[in-house]
Design an enzyme around this catalytic site. Structure first.
Site, PDB file in Angstrom:
ATOM      1  N   ASP A   1       0.790  -0.848  -0.063  1.00 17.13           N
ATOM      2  CA  ASP A   1      -0.107  -0.104   0.023  1.00 17.13           C
ATOM      3  C   ASP A   1       0.990   1.177  -0.085  1.00 17.13           C
ATOM      4  OD1 ASP A   1      -2.170   1.707   0.116  1.00 17.13           O
ATOM      5  OD2 ASP A   1      -2.789   1.121   2.394  1.00 17.13           O
TER       6      ASP A   1
ATOM      7  N   VAL B   1      -9.259  -3.654   1.557  1.00 17.57           N
ATOM      8  CA  VAL B   1      -9.809  -4.703   1.469  1.00 17.57           C
ATOM      9  C   VAL B   1      -9.685  -5.820   2.250  1.00 17.57           C
ATOM     10  CG1 VAL B   1      -9.671  -4.641  -1.224  1.00 17.57           C
ATOM     11  CG2 VAL B   1      -7.817  -5.274  -0.018  1.00 17.57           C
TER      12      VAL B   1
HETATM   13  P1  IMP Z   1       2.428  -0.465   3.801  1.00 18.99           P
HETATM   14  O1  IMP Z   1       3.355  -0.219   4.455  1.00 18.99           O
HETATM   15  O2  IMP Z   1       1.373   0.861   4.010  1.00 18.99           O
HETATM   16  O3  IMP Z   1       2.570  -0.774   2.405  1.00 18.99           O
HETATM   17  O4  IMP Z   1       1.365  -1.501   4.498  1.00 18.99           O
HETATM   18  C1  IMP Z   1       1.339  -2.998   4.325  1.00 18.99           C
HETATM   19  C2  IMP Z   1       0.688  -3.493   5.256  1.00 18.99           C
HETATM   20  O5  IMP Z   1      -0.641  -2.858   5.732  1.00 18.99           O
HETATM   21  C3  IMP Z   1       0.005  -4.925   4.729  1.00 18.99           C
HETATM   22  O6  IMP Z   1       0.675  -5.916   4.774  1.00 18.99           O
HETATM   23  C4  IMP Z   1      -1.080  -4.874   5.248  1.00 18.99           C
HETATM   24  O7  IMP Z   1      -0.983  -5.704   6.662  1.00 18.99           O
HETATM   25  C5  IMP Z   1      -1.817  -3.623   5.449  1.00 18.99           C
HETATM   26  N1  IMP Z   1      -2.715  -3.162   4.649  1.00 18.99           N
HETATM   27  C6  IMP Z   1      -2.580  -2.332   3.630  1.00 18.99           C
HETATM   28  N2  IMP Z   1      -3.707  -2.297   2.821  1.00 18.99           N
HETATM   29  C7  IMP Z   1      -4.769  -3.100   3.337  1.00 18.99           C
HETATM   30  C8  IMP Z   1      -5.845  -3.196   3.121  1.00 18.99           C
HETATM   31  O8  IMP Z   1      -6.613  -2.946   2.062  1.00 18.99           O
HETATM   32  N3  IMP Z   1      -6.558  -4.109   3.894  1.00 18.99           N
HETATM   33  C9  IMP Z   1      -6.047  -4.671   4.902  1.00 18.99           C
HETATM   34  N4  IMP Z   1      -4.660  -4.296   5.139  1.00 18.99           N
HETATM   35  C10 IMP Z   1      -4.085  -3.411   4.491  1.00 18.99           C
END
Ligand code: IMP
Length: 180
Positions: free
Chosen positions: A103, A153
């Site tokens: 994300d 999601v």
């Molecule tokens: P990032 O550091 O923002 O890329 O986050 C990655 C982590 O955030 C993922 O491994 C998920 O655990 C959580 N995450 C990001 N988007 C979602 C979503 O749409 N649903 C549930 N968990 C999410």
């Protein structure tokens, strides 16, 4: 029982099977004779990594880290905490980092820097889902199952307050569930 909380399915079980087959085949070619270390970021990686490695027809090793960034809500906090570290060395290893979703990219950015510092020979990211519209740091995963819009999601490892990880597909929650 769980399905009643889902507004719509974004990535079906059949699509996930196709994705993991295709990605597993590609990884088997790319990592032939490299004995990769497949690292899963708990807990979201579990269903995806399980299916992915069962589609890889090469020798590999598995290891896990527990890293959290969301703290149960639907917004990324940017505050990354390693609550369980690897129990093996990554020095001189070819690492494949498996994730349920990328994300903001913050979690992987931190982990990649850490593994580089620890001497990994190469580090590539294999993710089931990519949400590029959510990116706040520069990070391009090498292996992407499918790209999804900037929506929250659940399913196939992804949770809302620790629930829904066991759904066999990826879906969008009904807004009333998180507006409760
Ligand atoms: P990032 O550091 O923002 O890329 O986050 C990655 C982590 O955030 C993922 O491994 C998920 O655990 C959580 N995450 C990001 N988007 C979602 C979503 O749409 N649903 C549930 N968990 C999410």
């Amino acid at each position: 029982m769980l399905e009643k909380d889902i507004e719509r399915i974004l990535v079906s079980s059949d699509e996930i099977n196709e994705i993991t087959k295709r990605m597993g085949k590609q990884l088997s070619e790319d990592y032939k004779d490299k004995f990769p270390l497949v690292i899963g970021l708990l807990k979201g990686c579990v269903p995806f990594m399980g299916t992915l490695v069962s589609n890889m027809d090469i020798h590999l090793e598995m290891a896990f880290m527990d890293v959290s960034s969301y703290h149960g809500g639907i917004e990324s906090s940017g505050d990354i905490k390693i609550s369980m570290d690897l129990n093996i060395s990554v020095k001189d290893r070819h690492v494949i980092l498996t994730e349920d979703i990328v994300d903001t990219g913050r979690t992987l950015k931190v982990i990649i820097e850490l593994l580089k510092y620890r001497g990994a020979k190469s580090i590539k990211v294999a993710t089931l889902l990519d949400k590029p519209a959510g990116r706040v740091v520069e990070l391009v995963p090498e292996y992407v199952g499918t790209i999804i819009p900037k929506e929250f999601v659940v399913g196939y490892g992804l949770d809302y307050e620790e629930k829904y990880r066991n759904l066999p597909y990826v879906g969008v929650l009904k807004p009333e569930i998180y507006n409760k």
